[in-house]
Design a protein around this motif. Structure first.
Motif, PDB file in Angstrom:
ATOM      1  N   ILE A 221       3.148 -20.710  -5.972  1.00 60.69           N
ATOM      2  CA  ILE A 221       2.676 -22.047  -5.631  1.00 60.69           C
ATOM      3  C   ILE A 221       2.238 -22.718  -6.935  1.00 60.69           C
ATOM      4  CG2 ILE A 221       0.961 -23.403  -4.379  1.00 60.69           C
ATOM      5  CD1 ILE A 221       0.846 -21.131  -2.318  1.00 60.69           C
ATOM      6  N   VAL A 222       2.836 -23.870  -7.217  1.00 66.21           N
ATOM      7  CA  VAL A 222       2.496 -24.652  -8.403  1.00 66.21           C
ATOM      8  C   VAL A 222       1.610 -25.804  -7.936  1.00 66.21           C
ATOM      9  CG1 VAL A 222       3.392 -26.017 -10.322  1.00 66.21           C
ATOM     10  CG2 VAL A 222       4.688 -24.045  -9.480  1.00 66.21           C
ATOM     11  N   PHE A 223       0.469 -25.978  -8.600  1.00 69.00           N
ATOM     12  CA  PHE A 223      -0.494 -26.993  -8.157  1.00 69.00           C
ATOM     13  C   PHE A 223      -1.174 -27.636  -9.351  1.00 69.00           C
ATOM     14  CE2 PHE A 223      -2.344 -22.804  -8.205  1.00 69.00           C
ATOM     15  CZ  PHE A 223      -3.549 -22.965  -8.870  1.00 69.00           C
ATOM     16  N   GLU A 224      -1.797 -28.781  -9.094  1.00 74.17           N
ATOM     17  CA  GLU A 224      -2.480 -29.536 -10.134  1.00 74.17           C
ATOM     18  C   GLU A 224      -3.987 -29.332 -10.048  1.00 74.17           C
ATOM     19  OE1 GLU A 224      -1.516 -31.426 -12.749  1.00 74.17           O
ATOM     20  OE2 GLU A 224       0.544 -30.868 -12.303  1.00 74.17           O
ATOM     21  N   THR A 225      -4.585 -29.068 -11.204  1.00 77.58           N
ATOM     22  CA  THR A 225      -6.036 -29.008 -11.313  1.00 77.58           C
ATOM     23  C   THR A 225      -6.474 -30.086 -12.305  1.00 77.58           C
ATOM     24  OG1 THR A 225      -6.149 -27.500 -13.208  1.00 77.58           O
ATOM     25  CG2 THR A 225      -5.918 -26.484 -11.019  1.00 77.58           C
ATOM     26  N   THR A 226      -7.759 -30.273 -12.425  1.00 76.99           N
ATOM     27  CA  THR A 226      -8.270 -31.240 -13.392  1.00 76.99           C
ATOM     28  C   THR A 226      -7.994 -30.784 -14.818  1.00 76.99           C
ATOM     29  OG1 THR A 226     -10.452 -30.206 -13.270  1.00 76.99           O
ATOM     30  CG2 THR A 226     -10.054 -32.113 -11.840  1.00 76.99           C
ATOM     31  N   GLU A 227      -7.648 -29.501 -14.986  1.00 77.23           N
ATOM     32  CA  GLU A 227      -7.352 -28.954 -16.312  1.00 77.23           C
ATOM     33  C   GLU A 227      -5.858 -28.885 -16.611  1.00 77.23           C
ATOM     34  OE1 GLU A 227      -9.394 -25.217 -16.276  1.00 77.23           O
ATOM     35  OE2 GLU A 227     -11.236 -26.177 -15.606  1.00 77.23           O
ATOM     36  N   GLY A 228      -5.013 -29.221 -15.633  1.00 77.77           N
ATOM     37  CA  GLY A 228      -3.577 -29.184 -15.838  1.00 77.77           C
ATOM     38  C   GLY A 228      -2.848 -28.487 -14.702  1.00 77.77           C
ATOM     39  N   THR A 229      -1.575 -28.227 -14.934  1.00 81.33           N
ATOM     40  CA  THR A 229      -0.720 -27.606 -13.925  1.00 81.33           C
ATOM     41  C   THR A 229      -0.880 -26.086 -13.983  1.00 81.33           C
ATOM     42  OG1 THR A 229       0.865 -29.413 -14.189  1.00 81.33           O
ATOM     43  CG2 THR A 229       1.638 -27.440 -13.063  1.00 81.33           C
TER      44      THR A 229
ATOM     45  N   ASP B 151      -8.299 -20.723  -0.867  1.00 84.14           N
ATOM     46  CA  ASP B 151      -7.405 -21.751  -0.341  1.00 84.14           C
ATOM     47  C   ASP B 151      -7.088 -22.790  -1.405  1.00 84.14           C
ATOM     48  OD1 ASP B 151      -9.372 -23.896  -0.297  1.00 84.14           O
ATOM     49  OD2 ASP B 151     -10.198 -22.992   1.483  1.00 84.14           O
ATOM     50  N   ILE B 152      -6.004 -23.528  -1.148  1.00 86.95           N
ATOM     51  CA  ILE B 152      -5.545 -24.588  -2.047  1.00 86.95           C
ATOM     52  C   ILE B 152      -5.311 -25.826  -1.189  1.00 86.95           C
ATOM     53  CG2 ILE B 152      -3.737 -25.345  -3.644  1.00 86.95           C
ATOM     54  CD1 ILE B 152      -3.093 -22.375  -4.141  1.00 86.95           C
ATOM     55  N   PRO B 153      -5.837 -26.986  -1.594  1.00 89.41           N
ATOM     56  CA  PRO B 153      -5.543 -28.211  -0.850  1.00 89.41           C
ATOM     57  C   PRO B 153      -4.048 -28.536  -0.932  1.00 89.41           C
ATOM     58  CG  PRO B 153      -7.262 -28.584  -2.503  1.00 89.41           C
ATOM     59  CD  PRO B 153      -6.716 -27.214  -2.721  1.00 89.41           C
ATOM     60  N   ILE B 154      -3.453 -28.873   0.188  1.00 86.49           N
ATOM     61  CA  ILE B 154      -2.020 -29.160   0.213  1.00 86.49           C
ATOM     62  C   ILE B 154      -1.678 -30.326  -0.704  1.00 86.49           C
ATOM     63  CG2 ILE B 154      -0.135 -29.998   1.690  1.00 86.49           C
ATOM     64  CD1 ILE B 154      -1.262 -28.202   3.904  1.00 86.49           C
ATOM     65  N   THR B 155      -2.533 -31.323  -0.773  1.00 86.76           N
ATOM     66  CA  THR B 155      -2.237 -32.504  -1.594  1.00 86.76           C
ATOM     67  C   THR B 155      -2.149 -32.182  -3.082  1.00 86.76           C
ATOM     68  OG1 THR B 155      -4.592 -33.062  -1.647  1.00 86.76           O
ATOM     69  CG2 THR B 155      -3.233 -34.150   0.039  1.00 86.76           C
ATOM     70  N   ALA B 156      -2.687 -31.037  -3.516  1.00 83.01           N
ATOM     71  CA  ALA B 156      -2.629 -30.635  -4.925  1.00 83.01           C
ATOM     72  C   ALA B 156      -1.376 -29.819  -5.247  1.00 83.01           C
ATOM     73  CB  ALA B 156      -3.872 -29.828  -5.298  1.00 83.01           C
ATOM     74  N   ILE B 157      -0.626 -29.408  -4.233  1.00 82.06           N
ATOM     75  CA  ILE B 157       0.546 -28.533  -4.432  1.00 82.06           C
ATOM     76  C   ILE B 157       1.766 -29.357  -4.804  1.00 82.06           C
ATOM     77  CG2 ILE B 157       2.118 -26.892  -3.345  1.00 82.06           C
ATOM     78  CD1 ILE B 157      -0.288 -25.990  -1.624  1.00 82.06           C
ATOM     79  N   LYS B 158       2.354 -29.027  -5.959  1.00 89.59           N
ATOM     80  CA  LYS B 158       3.556 -29.713  -6.445  1.00 89.59           C
ATOM     81  C   LYS B 158       4.835 -29.016  -6.015  1.00 89.59           C
ATOM     82  CE  LYS B 158       3.699 -31.435 -10.519  1.00 89.59           C
ATOM     83  NZ  LYS B 158       3.676 -31.659 -11.981  1.00 89.59           N
ATOM     84  N   GLU B 159       4.788 -27.673  -5.931  1.00 90.71           N
ATOM     85  CA  GLU B 159       6.022 -26.927  -5.695  1.00 90.71           C
ATOM     86  C   GLU B 159       5.699 -25.589  -5.029  1.00 90.71           C
ATOM     87  OE1 GLU B 159       9.784 -25.289  -8.389  1.00 90.71           O
ATOM     88  OE2 GLU B 159       8.085 -26.257  -9.360  1.00 90.71           O
ATOM     89  N   VAL B 160       6.611 -25.147  -4.169  1.00 93.82           N
ATOM     90  CA  VAL B 160       6.517 -23.838  -3.534  1.00 93.82           C
ATOM     91  C   VAL B 160       7.849 -23.132  -3.778  1.00 93.82           C
ATOM     92  CG1 VAL B 160       6.175 -22.573  -1.380  1.00 93.82           C
ATOM     93  CG2 VAL B 160       5.006 -24.770  -1.736  1.00 93.82           C
TER      94      VAL B 160
END
Length: 92
Positions: free
Chosen positions: A51-59, A81-90
């Motif tokens: 799961i690729v996701f975005e944080t305030t520190e980067g991808t 858990d990870i918020p779905i809206t932060a997920i870029k790629e699965v």
């Protein structure tokens, strides 16, 4: 794009972005389908996905088993858990 791979145990150390990372409705629909597939793989076969996701520190990315998908979050093992809206790629 620089990608940081992290262990799922370290997810609590990161702050997820608040805004939706996918602007296209089709991309969001595909993400939902892939997350549902990841949940089936996790529950039926104990198979991990990336799961690729975005944080305030980067991808960032995590390789993990998806246990549940709610309307807002992807639930992982050990209460992570990870918020779905932060997920870029699965990647299945």
């Amino acid at each position: 794009m620089e990608l940081t791979i992290i262990p799922k145990e370290d997810l609590n150390q990161y702050q997820f972005v608040q805004q939706e990372v996918l602007t296209d409705e089709v991309d969001r629909a595909k993400r939902k389908i892939l997350l549902d597939g990841a949940m089936a793989l996790g529950n039926d076969y104990k198979q991990k996905v990336s799961i690729v996701f975005e944080t305030t520190e980067g991808t960032c990315a995590v390789e993990t088993t998806v246990w549940a998908v709610t309307s807002n979050h992807v639930e992982l093992k050990a209460g992570k858990d990870i918020p779905i809206t932060a997920i870029k790629e699965v990647v299945l």
